[in-house]
Design an enzyme around this catalytic site. Sequence first.
Site, mmCIF file in Angstrom:
data_model
loop_
_atom_site.group_PDB
_atom_site.id
_atom_site.type_symbol
_atom_site.label_atom_id
_atom_site.label_comp_id
_atom_site.label_asym_id
_atom_site.label_seq_id
_atom_site.Cartn_x
_atom_site.Cartn_y
_atom_site.Cartn_z
ATOM 1 N N SER A 62 -6.578 5.035 9.285
ATOM 2 C CA SER A 62 -7.280 5.102 7.997
ATOM 3 C C SER A 62 -6.566 3.851 7.143
ATOM 4 O O SER A 62 -7.237 3.093 6.506
ATOM 5 C CB SER A 62 -7.080 6.471 7.381
ATOM 6 O OG SER A 62 -7.543 6.201 5.965
ATOM 7 N N ARG A 83 -12.317 14.260 6.469
ATOM 8 C CA ARG A 83 -11.257 14.971 6.606
ATOM 9 C C ARG A 83 -10.719 15.705 5.404
ATOM 10 O O ARG A 83 -10.167 16.821 5.540
ATOM 11 C CB ARG A 83 -10.348 13.768 6.985
ATOM 12 C CG ARG A 83 -10.165 13.114 8.549
ATOM 13 C CD ARG A 83 -9.580 11.976 8.636
ATOM 14 N NE ARG A 83 -8.000 11.945 8.090
ATOM 15 C CZ ARG A 83 -7.470 11.269 7.465
ATOM 16 N NH1 ARG A 83 -8.043 10.079 7.261
ATOM 17 N NH2 ARG A 83 -6.184 11.306 7.223
ATOM 18 N N HIS A 94 0.855 -1.296 -0.015
ATOM 19 C CA HIS A 94 -0.077 -0.140 0.019
ATOM 20 C C HIS A 94 0.840 1.241 -0.118
ATOM 21 O O HIS A 94 1.868 1.407 0.733
ATOM 22 C CB HIS A 94 -0.944 -0.058 1.105
ATOM 23 C CG HIS A 94 -1.904 0.952 1.179
ATOM 24 N ND1 HIS A 94 -3.467 0.928 0.710
ATOM 25 C CD2 HIS A 94 -1.923 2.381 1.604
ATOM 26 C CE1 HIS A 94 -3.641 1.942 0.470
ATOM 27 N NE2 HIS A 94 -3.072 2.812 1.241
ATOM 28 N N ASP A 108 -13.832 4.495 7.924
ATOM 29 C CA ASP A 108 -12.758 5.296 7.337
ATOM 30 C C ASP A 108 -13.149 5.890 5.995
ATOM 31 O O ASP A 108 -12.990 6.999 5.569
ATOM 32 C CB ASP A 108 -11.749 4.057 7.104
ATOM 33 C CG ASP A 108 -10.744 4.992 5.869
ATOM 34 O OD1 ASP A 108 -10.025 5.749 6.532
ATOM 35 O OD2 ASP A 108 -10.615 4.444 4.935
ATOM 36 N N LYS A 122 -8.008 -0.473 6.813
ATOM 37 C CA LYS A 122 -8.346 -0.957 5.525
ATOM 38 C C LYS A 122 -7.607 -2.170 5.350
ATOM 39 O O LYS A 122 -7.987 -3.278 4.728
ATOM 40 C CB LYS A 122 -8.285 -0.102 4.306
ATOM 41 C CG LYS A 122 -9.335 0.834 4.337
ATOM 42 C CD LYS A 122 -9.255 2.039 3.360
ATOM 43 C CE LYS A 122 -8.306 2.982 3.602
ATOM 44 N NZ LYS A 122 -8.131 4.390 2.992
HETATM 45 N N1 URA Z 1 -4.564 7.008 2.096
HETATM 46 C C1 URA Z 1 -5.653 6.719 2.839
HETATM 47 O O1 URA Z 1 -6.172 5.601 2.751
HETATM 48 N N2 URA Z 1 -5.856 7.372 3.906
HETATM 49 C C2 URA Z 1 -5.229 8.472 4.396
HETATM 50 O O2 URA Z 1 -5.669 9.046 5.516
HETATM 51 C C3 URA Z 1 -4.199 8.828 3.593
HETATM 52 C C4 URA Z 1 -3.716 8.220 2.503
#
Ligand code: URA
Length: 435
Positions: free
Chosen positions: A184, A169, A83, A162, A188
């Site tokens: 966040s 946000r 990621h 999220d 995931k």
């Molecule tokens: N990517 C995400 O999934 N969340 C964030 O807060 C920043 C980048």
Amino acid sequence: MMRMVDLIEKKKQGEALATEEIQWMIAGYTKGEIPDYQMSAMCMAIYFQGMTMEETITLTMAMRDSGDVLDLSGIHGIKVDKHSTGGVGDKTTMALGPIVASLGIPVAKMSGRGLGHTGGTIDKLECFPGFTTAIPEHMFKQNVNDIGIAVAGQTANLAPADKKLYALRDTTACVNQKSLIASSIMSKKLASGSDAIVLDVKVGNGAFMESAEDAKALAQIMVDIGKGAGKQTHALITNMEQPLGYAVGNSVEVLEAIETLQGKGPADFLEVVFALGKHMILLAGKANTEAEAIAMMEESIQSGAALRKLREFVAAQGGDPRFVDDPSRLPLAKEVVDVLAPQDGYVSKLEARPIGHASMLLGGGRATKESEIDLSVGCVLHKKIGDAVKCGDSLCTIYARDKASAAAATKEVLGAYEFSNAPVAKPKMIFAELS
Ligand code: URA
């Protein structure tokens, strides 16, 4: 009885929230019982006061458990997820996914769409006509078992807290806070069921973290969360001072990813792909040394195995594989404009953020989550930091829908460059590794 206003006050005063308070807040927000205005006040309080590691872990787990947690145990082998925290020109998944899948490592990946100046893998994959990431869970698992790779979008019920919080946000200037980013991303990653995680934490003006210290601190938080949840987690801090590779957009990035799998990839991009890939291979137990892992990836490209895997992957998710064989079929906008160097010298700066912004102005990125994007527009850089230029050389080719957006993008691109008379070294790509 708990009241959100009391929790906001507590955080505003710099106190740590208790586990049950965080759990109550996330459950209530997910169900719609806590309104956006109170949650945004909380995010801003967190932005200024921060969270302890314990609070951050509690927040992550509460967001993970706000929806489904995928069980990938039916997929054979060690599933390693990768990621990126988000950047400009980051087409890593499109090249790295097929490379590692061709080496027998199951790639079961959840990806996102682009937002703001950063691009997203799902939009790029949709350049293949027919391609869809909205695949049911059984097909996702079946594809990974059959061909070794599947990429899905974040389903409505994967970490829904999220999903809501991220959108909030984004519109309340609360994105770049470490505990909020870490929770966040990791909520995931933990909900999507992989066995091990490799994180690409970007640093530079095109990333959410602009200093190496901040990026390292963010990476450490994410590694600690991952390990705390029993997943081997490895993080790399990589350079996002200038865009990765040359292409920034959607079709143009797909083209560059295909060229990379044809053995013609840009050096900086390949360096990041291999640095991430070697850890995926090691975590999956498919190689014993970094050198062996890199040799395997080189061989996958040279033999054509990675490109064949991309073809198979595109076809398996409904995309037209002829676009992999002949990428000149990819849509490219008709208004083509070259941005010319205003002087002789060496490129000393090429800021990623304005280049990402230029792509957005062209229609290639989203101003809001609902915006429609144009896959055919984008920028292809020709000169990057350290390159020598002569006045009048093309710095970048812009593919635009019309003259007005081309002119706006040209201004952004020119503003991203700085030149020096003395030679400039090529920037380092990998700053640090943490595990
Ligand atoms: N990517 C995400 O999934 N969340 C964030 O807060 C920043 C980048």
